[in-house]
Design an enzyme around this catalytic site. Structure first.
Site, PDB file in Angstrom:
ATOM      1  CB  SER A   1      47.604   8.818 -42.596  1.00  0.00           C
ATOM      2  OG  SER A   1      46.740   9.786 -42.038  1.00  0.00           O
TER       3      SER A   1
ATOM      4  CG  HIS B   1      52.617  14.747 -31.673  1.00  0.00           C
ATOM      5  ND1 HIS B   1      51.477  15.369 -32.116  1.00  0.00           N
ATOM      6  CD2 HIS B   1      52.665  13.548 -32.301  1.00  0.00           C
ATOM      7  CE1 HIS B   1      50.855  14.563 -32.965  1.00  0.00           C
ATOM      8  NE2 HIS B   1      51.559  13.452 -33.099  1.00  0.00           N
TER       9      HIS B   1
ATOM     10  N   GLY C   1      46.387  11.888 -38.796  1.00  0.00           N
ATOM     11  CA  GLY C   1      44.986  11.637 -38.479  1.00  0.00           C
ATOM     12  C   GLY C   1      44.032  11.965 -39.611  1.00  0.00           C
TER      13      GLY C   1
ATOM     14  CG  ASN D   1      51.312   9.542 -30.187  1.00  0.00           C
ATOM     15  OD1 ASN D   1      50.936   9.497 -29.011  1.00  0.00           O
ATOM     16  ND2 ASN D   1      51.335  10.661 -30.889  1.00  0.00           N
TER      17      ASN D   1
ATOM     18  CD  GLU E   1      47.836  15.180 -32.192  1.00  0.00           C
ATOM     19  OE1 GLU E   1      47.977  14.575 -31.120  1.00  0.00           O
ATOM     20  OE2 GLU E   1      47.567  14.601 -33.265  1.00  0.00           O
TER      21      GLU E   1
ATOM     22  CD  GLU F   1      54.324  12.151 -36.079  1.00  0.00           C
ATOM     23  OE1 GLU F   1      53.832  11.013 -36.156  1.00  0.00           O
ATOM     24  OE2 GLU F   1      53.998  12.967 -35.189  1.00  0.00           O
TER      25      GLU F   1
ATOM     26  CE  LYS G   1      48.154  11.087 -32.479  1.00  0.00           C
ATOM     27  NZ  LYS G   1      47.780  11.842 -33.656  1.00  0.00           N
TER      28      LYS G   1
HETATM   29  P1  PGA Z   1      48.198   9.056 -37.214  1.00  0.00           P
HETATM   30  O1  PGA Z   1      49.025   9.866 -36.107  1.00  0.00           O
HETATM   31  O2  PGA Z   1      48.984   7.794 -37.519  1.00  0.00           O
HETATM   32  O3  PGA Z   1      46.887   8.779 -36.581  1.00  0.00           O
HETATM   33  O4  PGA Z   1      48.107   9.934 -38.416  1.00  0.00           O
HETATM   34  C1  PGA Z   1      50.426   9.893 -36.121  1.00  0.00           C
HETATM   35  C2  PGA Z   1      50.928  10.744 -34.979  1.00  0.00           C
HETATM   36  O5  PGA Z   1      50.300  11.756 -34.650  1.00  0.00           O
HETATM   37  O6  PGA Z   1      51.960  10.442 -34.362  1.00  0.00           O
END
Ligand code: PGA
Length: 257
Positions: A220, A102, A180, A9, A104, A174, A11
């Site tokens: 992560s 997601h 993140g 992803n 976010e 997730e 982003k």
């Molecule tokens: P990350 O993000 O691996 O940077 O923690 C995962 C995601 O948001 O899909």
């Protein structure tokens, strides 16, 4: 059959040139390391910014087992929705997947489970695969509400689907506190929630449908911890954010399956 998937992803990262370079590097890696020869035979999906989809899809053309996806879509077919992207547009750019829900988008764009259900519906109508994300925030985990939160997200977002429709869905668990942050769920925490999600699917549909559902872990996940996470019996791969932006790391993660 349950599919194993390693998805990236991106982003809101990478210019078009940077994205094409990353896709070319992954393409070369997959040419030299055919996915079907890896133990888990994973598929790969790259969720790019919508504006990069066409070029990245072309860059990956004929790379067996690698597909592109969009990170979001609108609930409607078309119309006066300035700035939005429809599933028809995503499909016409050659993508095979769309991310839905997601954390976010849930948190920053107020996407409710009800809106997400509408997105799942229109994605399926266009014969693309929705990758439906769910996850609890730290407070919910600390208060012991994590299973209720996931149950509600999955019930409202997905469990209105017929069994046949549900078989076309991929789920990504997730935990929001792991996204993140560099703090990943332990393999035991991931396995526990994945087994729980699979049990929910069995209770709603049946054992065969549950067994065949692909459930990815995200948060992560990186080149160092992917193998340990993917070794769990209910973890079918990963949705990778930060570590998907560097070809070397992403390819190491692909090889972890
Ligand atoms: P990350 O993000 O691996 O940077 O923690 C995962 C995601 O948001 O899909």
């Amino acid at each position: 059959m349950r599919k194993k998937i390693v998805a990236g992803n991106w982003k809101m990262n990478l210019t078009l040139d940077e994205g094409v370079k990353l896709a070319s590097e992954v393409r070369e890696f997959v040419k030299n390391n055919p996915l079907e020869q890896l133990p888990g035979k994973p598929g790969v999906v790259m969720f790019t910014p919508a504006i990069h989809l066409d070029r990245v899809t072309q860059t990956l053309h004929n790379t067996k087992g690698v597909q592109t996806g969009a990170q979001n879509c609108h609930t409607q077919e078309k119309g006066a929705f300035t700035g939005e992207v429809s599933v028809g547009m995503i499909r016409s750019a050659g993508a095979g997947y769309v991310l839905v829900g997601h954390s976010e988008r849930r948190a920053q764009f107020d996407e409710t489970n009800e809106v997400l259900a509408e997105k799942v519906n229109i994605i399926l109508k266009h014969n693309l695969t929705p990758m439906y994300c769910c996850g609890e925030v730290l407070e919910e985990r600390d208060e012991g509400k994590l299973f209720d939160v996931i149950k509600e997200q999955i019930e409202k977002g997905l469990f209105w689907l017929s069994k046949e429709e549900f078989t076309k869905i991929v789920i990504a668990y997730e935990p929001v506190w792991a996204i993140g942050t560099g703090v990943t769920a332990s393999p035991e925490q991931a396995q526990e929630m994945h087994a729980y999600i699979r049990q929910l699917v069995e209770e709603k549909y049946d054992a065969e449908t549950a067994e065949n559902t692909t459930i990815l872990y995200g948060g992560s996940c990186n080149a160092k911890n992917a193998k340990e996470l993917f070794a769990n019996k209910d973890v079918d791969g990963g949705l990778i954010g930060g570590a998907s932006l560097k070809a070397e790391d992403f390819c190491t993660i692909i090889q972890s399956y």
